[in-house]
Design a protein around this motif. Sequence first.
Motif, PDB file in Angstrom:
ATOM      1  N   LEU A 128       0.827  -1.209   0.000  1.00 58.48           N
ATOM      2  CA  LEU A 128       0.000   0.000   0.000  1.00 58.48           C
ATOM      3  C   LEU A 128       0.864   1.263   0.000  1.00 58.48           C
ATOM      4  O   LEU A 128       0.539   2.257  -0.665  1.00 58.48           O
ATOM      5  CB  LEU A 128      -0.928  -0.004   1.215  1.00 58.48           C
ATOM      6  CG  LEU A 128      -2.055  -1.051   1.174  1.00 58.48           C
ATOM      7  CD1 LEU A 128      -2.769  -1.116   2.515  1.00 58.48           C
ATOM      8  CD2 LEU A 128      -3.050  -0.726   0.058  1.00 58.48           C
ATOM      9  N   LYS A 129       1.986   1.230   0.728  1.00 52.88           N
ATOM     10  CA  LYS A 129       2.879   2.399   0.730  1.00 52.88           C
ATOM     11  C   LYS A 129       3.564   2.558  -0.622  1.00 52.88           C
ATOM     12  O   LYS A 129       3.798   3.681  -1.085  1.00 52.88           O
ATOM     13  CB  LYS A 129       3.905   2.278   1.860  1.00 52.88           C
ATOM     14  CG  LYS A 129       3.291   2.487   3.244  1.00 52.88           C
ATOM     15  CD  LYS A 129       4.315   2.335   4.361  1.00 52.88           C
ATOM     16  CE  LYS A 129       5.236   3.527   4.454  1.00 52.88           C
ATOM     17  NZ  LYS A 129       6.113   3.445   5.660  1.00 52.88           N
ATOM     18  N   ASN A 130       3.891   1.436  -1.275  1.00 51.90           N
ATOM     19  CA  ASN A 130       4.445   1.519  -2.634  1.00 51.90           C
ATOM     20  C   ASN A 130       3.422   2.137  -3.594  1.00 51.90           C
ATOM     21  O   ASN A 130       3.774   2.925  -4.471  1.00 51.90           O
ATOM     22  CB  ASN A 130       4.847   0.132  -3.125  1.00 51.90           C
ATOM     23  CG  ASN A 130       6.121  -0.356  -2.476  1.00 51.90           C
ATOM     24  OD1 ASN A 130       6.898   0.440  -1.936  1.00 51.90           O
ATOM     25  ND2 ASN A 130       6.355  -1.662  -2.514  1.00 51.90           N
ATOM     26  N   PHE A 175       7.456  10.482   1.321  1.00 52.74           N
ATOM     27  CA  PHE A 175       6.135  10.758   1.894  1.00 52.74           C
ATOM     28  C   PHE A 175       6.005  12.176   2.449  1.00 52.74           C
ATOM     29  O   PHE A 175       4.946  12.560   2.932  1.00 52.74           O
ATOM     30  CB  PHE A 175       5.818   9.719   2.977  1.00 52.74           C
ATOM     31  CG  PHE A 175       5.857   8.309   2.466  1.00 52.74           C
ATOM     32  CD1 PHE A 175       5.008   7.900   1.438  1.00 52.74           C
ATOM     33  CD2 PHE A 175       6.763   7.385   2.972  1.00 52.74           C
ATOM     34  CE1 PHE A 175       5.048   6.609   0.938  1.00 52.74           C
ATOM     35  CE2 PHE A 175       6.815   6.091   2.476  1.00 52.74           C
ATOM     36  CZ  PHE A 175       5.958   5.707   1.458  1.00 52.74           C
ATOM     37  N   HIS A 193       1.083   7.097  -6.382  1.00 53.33           N
ATOM     38  CA  HIS A 193       0.113   8.186  -6.279  1.00 53.33           C
ATOM     39  C   HIS A 193       0.819   9.537  -6.233  1.00 53.33           C
ATOM     40  O   HIS A 193       0.428  10.502  -6.907  1.00 53.33           O
ATOM     41  CB  HIS A 193      -0.734   7.973  -5.012  1.00 53.33           C
ATOM     42  CG  HIS A 193      -1.785   9.017  -4.790  1.00 53.33           C
ATOM     43  ND1 HIS A 193      -1.486  10.311  -4.370  1.00 53.33           N
ATOM     44  CD2 HIS A 193      -3.141   8.966  -4.922  1.00 53.33           C
ATOM     45  CE1 HIS A 193      -2.603  11.002  -4.259  1.00 53.33           C
ATOM     46  NE2 HIS A 193      -3.615  10.216  -4.581  1.00 53.33           N
ATOM     47  N   LEU A 194       1.904   9.617  -5.435  1.00 54.65           N
ATOM     48  CA  LEU A 194       2.639  10.872  -5.296  1.00 54.65           C
ATOM     49  C   LEU A 194       3.276  11.295  -6.619  1.00 54.65           C
ATOM     50  O   LEU A 194       3.339  12.491  -6.937  1.00 54.65           O
ATOM     51  CB  LEU A 194       3.723  10.732  -4.220  1.00 54.65           C
ATOM     52  CG  LEU A 194       3.212  10.625  -2.782  1.00 54.65           C
ATOM     53  CD1 LEU A 194       4.363  10.302  -1.832  1.00 54.65           C
ATOM     54  CD2 LEU A 194       2.527  11.912  -2.354  1.00 54.65           C
ATOM     55  N   GLN A 254       1.254   4.249  -2.683  1.00 53.99           N
ATOM     56  CA  GLN A 254       1.218   5.669  -2.334  1.00 53.99           C
ATOM     57  C   GLN A 254       2.309   6.444  -3.065  1.00 53.99           C
ATOM     58  O   GLN A 254       2.108   7.584  -3.485  1.00 53.99           O
ATOM     59  CB  GLN A 254       1.379   5.842  -0.823  1.00 53.99           C
ATOM     60  CG  GLN A 254       1.183   7.270  -0.325  1.00 53.99           C
ATOM     61  CD  GLN A 254      -0.221   7.782  -0.567  1.00 53.99           C
ATOM     62  OE1 GLN A 254      -1.183   7.030  -0.450  1.00 53.99           O
ATOM     63  NE2 GLN A 254      -0.337   9.047  -0.948  1.00 53.99           N
ATOM     64  N   GLU A 302       0.621  12.766  -8.605  1.00 56.10           N
ATOM     65  CA  GLU A 302       0.309  14.071  -8.008  1.00 56.10           C
ATOM     66  C   GLU A 302       1.340  15.111  -8.435  1.00 56.10           C
ATOM     67  O   GLU A 302       1.012  16.259  -8.738  1.00 56.10           O
ATOM     68  CB  GLU A 302       0.294  13.923  -6.484  1.00 56.10           C
ATOM     69  CG  GLU A 302      -0.186  15.164  -5.742  1.00 56.10           C
ATOM     70  CD  GLU A 302      -0.245  14.929  -4.240  1.00 56.10           C
ATOM     71  OE1 GLU A 302      -0.088  15.905  -3.498  1.00 56.10           O
ATOM     72  OE2 GLU A 302      -0.433  13.768  -3.821  1.00 56.10           O
TER      73      GLU A 302
END
Length: 342
Positions: free
Chosen positions: A57-59, A217, A64-65, A61, A68
């Motif tokens: 899930l953090k990967n 992050f 996602h970043l 993210q 973004e």
Amino acid sequence: MEVASGKKSEDKSADKKAETEGEGEGSDYFSASERRNFLHGMVKSLPTSLQNRLTVLKNMQIEHLELERQLYEDIFNVERKYHEKLTPLYNKRKDIISGALEPVAELPKWKDSEEKDAEMPLPNDCCNILKMYKNANEKTKGLPNFWLTIFKTSDRLSDFIYLVDEPLLSKLNDITIDYSELSYTIVFHFDENEYIHNSILTKQYFLKKSVDKEFPFTYDGPDVIKSIGCKIDWKEGKNLTLSKIKNITCETGPILVPTASFFHFFNPPQIAEGKMNEDVEIVMFKDFELGQFLRDELIPRAILFFTGDYFEDFEQFTDEESTNNGDECGGDESDGDDKKPA
């Protein structure tokens, strides 16, 4: 768009608030650092299968970043494109302010509010501001002291303006923005004057181009990561950033030492990697914040700052300031304090 160090400042404020609200044994409040430590410890205590899912899930993210980041870059490029469309309006504004263009009178395209404005305390140097316009008449060209008036009355800028700066700032005829690849430059345009040879002074701000691989992050948009000023070519004996003090050794003439001036704005600190400390970080954060304010608020809406129709959400007057700022305009001028009364 956020500016650099903003996240850290917010965390410090959150820590302080949580510590204040959560004083006493058995508090239900986490400080930011307590929350991080608790959750990191909790995750490490979970079964391996759950930790593997969290890693995935953090990967995700990070993916996602990266999207973004692309979004923010596209937004910046759209802003850059529309700035080109706004440039003719800015040029016309400059011509009207300078007196080069006398516009045909028009009826207002807005409806005046009939609400009575709340009475607010006036700045101590309101009289000095009014004196700049006491000789204005029907033959006055343009809008003299337009930018100086804005600087002296803006919540964000007034604390940076000193009495020694005002004669040169009265020669400021325009402030513009130049966009380039993930950076922007604030350009100050000056009429000929007795202080500087430069016709323009510039300050360039650079935005973060990528997500930090070491601390991904922490990404929160294209923060400003660096600013570069310009060399001011001062005329002989007119450097407003230096003042003369007596040499106590009496062996030579006066010594030149740095003094408070807005024009330090064009000489921001340049810090080598790894040499940052908290004091310098605060100075740089304020610099980045001011550059963003000029770009996003003051330059696009300068006329509203001048007429009092733009409400800065910055700092409210305290009761003590309200008491001290109630002087009437018939009083004497300030008695030689270098700092402009706020």
